[in-house]
Design a protein around this motif. Sequence first.
Motif, short mmCIF file in Angstrom:
data_model
loop_
_atom_site.label_atom_id
_atom_site.label_comp_id
_atom_site.label_asym_id
_atom_site.label_seq_id
_atom_site.Cartn_x
_atom_site.Cartn_y
_atom_site.Cartn_z
N LEU A 311 29.52 51.07 88.27
CA LEU A 311 28.18 50.48 88.16
C LEU A 311 27.47 50.98 86.90
CD1 LEU A 311 26.87 50.50 91.85
CD2 LEU A 311 27.61 48.54 90.47
N VAL A 312 27.69 52.23 86.58
CA VAL A 312 27.02 52.79 85.41
C VAL A 312 27.75 52.43 84.12
CG1 VAL A 312 26.40 54.95 84.26
CG2 VAL A 312 25.91 54.64 86.69
N GLY A 313 29.06 52.39 84.21
CA GLY A 313 29.85 52.18 82.99
C GLY A 313 29.97 50.72 82.57
N ASP A 314 30.08 49.83 83.53
CA ASP A 314 30.37 48.44 83.18
C ASP A 314 29.20 47.49 83.38
OD1 ASP A 314 33.26 48.57 82.46
OD2 ASP A 314 33.39 49.42 84.47
N PHE A 315 28.06 48.04 83.73
CA PHE A 315 26.86 47.22 83.91
C PHE A 315 25.76 47.69 82.95
CE2 PHE A 315 29.16 46.42 87.71
CZ PHE A 315 28.66 45.29 88.31
N SER A 316 24.99 46.75 82.42
CA SER A 316 23.76 47.14 81.74
C SER A 316 22.71 47.30 82.83
CB SER A 316 23.28 46.04 80.80
OG SER A 316 24.20 45.84 79.79
N ILE A 317 22.10 48.46 82.86
CA ILE A 317 21.10 48.69 83.91
C ILE A 317 19.73 48.26 83.38
CG2 ILE A 317 20.00 50.40 85.39
CD1 ILE A 317 22.63 51.97 85.32
N LEU A 318 19.14 47.28 84.04
CA LEU A 318 17.82 46.80 83.64
C LEU A 318 16.79 47.30 84.66
CD1 LEU A 318 18.70 43.09 82.69
CD2 LEU A 318 18.86 45.16 81.31
#
Length: 335
Positions: A311-318
């Motif tokens: 979730l942290v590595g492959d997603f842009s966290i908005l």
Amino acid sequence: MQSEAYRKIEAEYDYKRQQAQKDAKTFKENVYDEHPQLAQIEADIAKVAIESMKARINSDDNTRAKEQEKLEKKIEELQVEYDKALKRIGLTLEDFEPKYECEKCKDTGMYKDAMCSCFKQALINESFKQSNMLKIKDENFETFDFGYYSSNPDKEKYGIDKSPLEKMDAIRKQAYDFSHKLDDPEQKNLLFSGTTGLGKTFLANCIANEAIKQGKSVIYQTAPILLDKMVDYQFKYNKTENDREEYQKIFEVDLLIIDDLGTETMNSAKFSELFNIINTRLLKGKKMVISTNLTTQEIKNLYEERIFSRLVGDFSILRFIGEDIRVLKKKINKA
Ligand SMILES: Nc1ncnc2c1ncn2[C@@H]1O[C@H](COP(=O)(O)OP(=O)(O)OP(=O)(O)O)[C@@H](O)[C@H]1O
Ligand SMILES: [Mg+2]
Ligand SMILES: [Zn+2]
């Protein structure tokens, strides 16, 4: 054999197609009632067309060509007259055409000898009971309202220098961009994080809407329902072909939206399904949007390391900021 869902959608398509044609006919009749000259010109055109046909049958080559030319010219003139009369009342020929929901397949469900993307999506909506897909007509990039986000920065409250308006403007842009890059392997997935009522589901619906417009297939489910469904599937005896297809779609649709991650009650079977979805879709390069009320720290505490790291590595966290729009709406209604 065709599934029940297929037959249901097919019947719906027949109905809406015929309805669109009927509506178009009624509309035209009403316009003609109000503006009889249109009906008159149309009748004249038909009359000349018949004359032209007769002339073709009855006369010899020489007179036929002349007669034909004369009549064709007459039809052209009448058509110009008709267009002008239409224009005077603010209409064009197009206004008399049936208004189909899908311009591509004209609500037949078939396009270029294959199932139209709209029909495929309707099947998904049916089997996943995606009633919220009705909402995307109201929740899309066109109806996105910035009025709910304050232009005053509040560093103490939000921890950043930007105002909610600036921040949400940037997030909206990123979401819009994402919706047009579903096939781009460089494009990261999106994780919407933020407290309740900030517009996470709204923006996810905007993306769904934009994706469907491009003919992409979309599944929207809340995490509790999706994970329940998947675990049910795993434990089900006598899986039907339909069950298998439906399960497979979760891994194969162009876009999977998992809403409200963190509201489900977790157990090891669900952890394993959640991991399976995220991991398989990452490997296939299939896009996901996940929304959650949890902070990154809470995600770390709640989920296994292998889920968290993806979730942290492959997603842009908005990170959404602002005030609860549901509360704001109530205040506006009271005022
Ligand atoms: N940009 C927007 N323009 C207009 N209305 C919006 C916008 N964002 C959200 N809303 C409306 O505000 C309400 C709350 O939004 P939404 O359901 O998207 O919040 P949420 O962040 O998903 O909340 P939760 O965490 O509780 O699920 C809804 O009625 C939604 O239609
Ligand atoms: Mg929501
Ligand atoms: Zn279509």
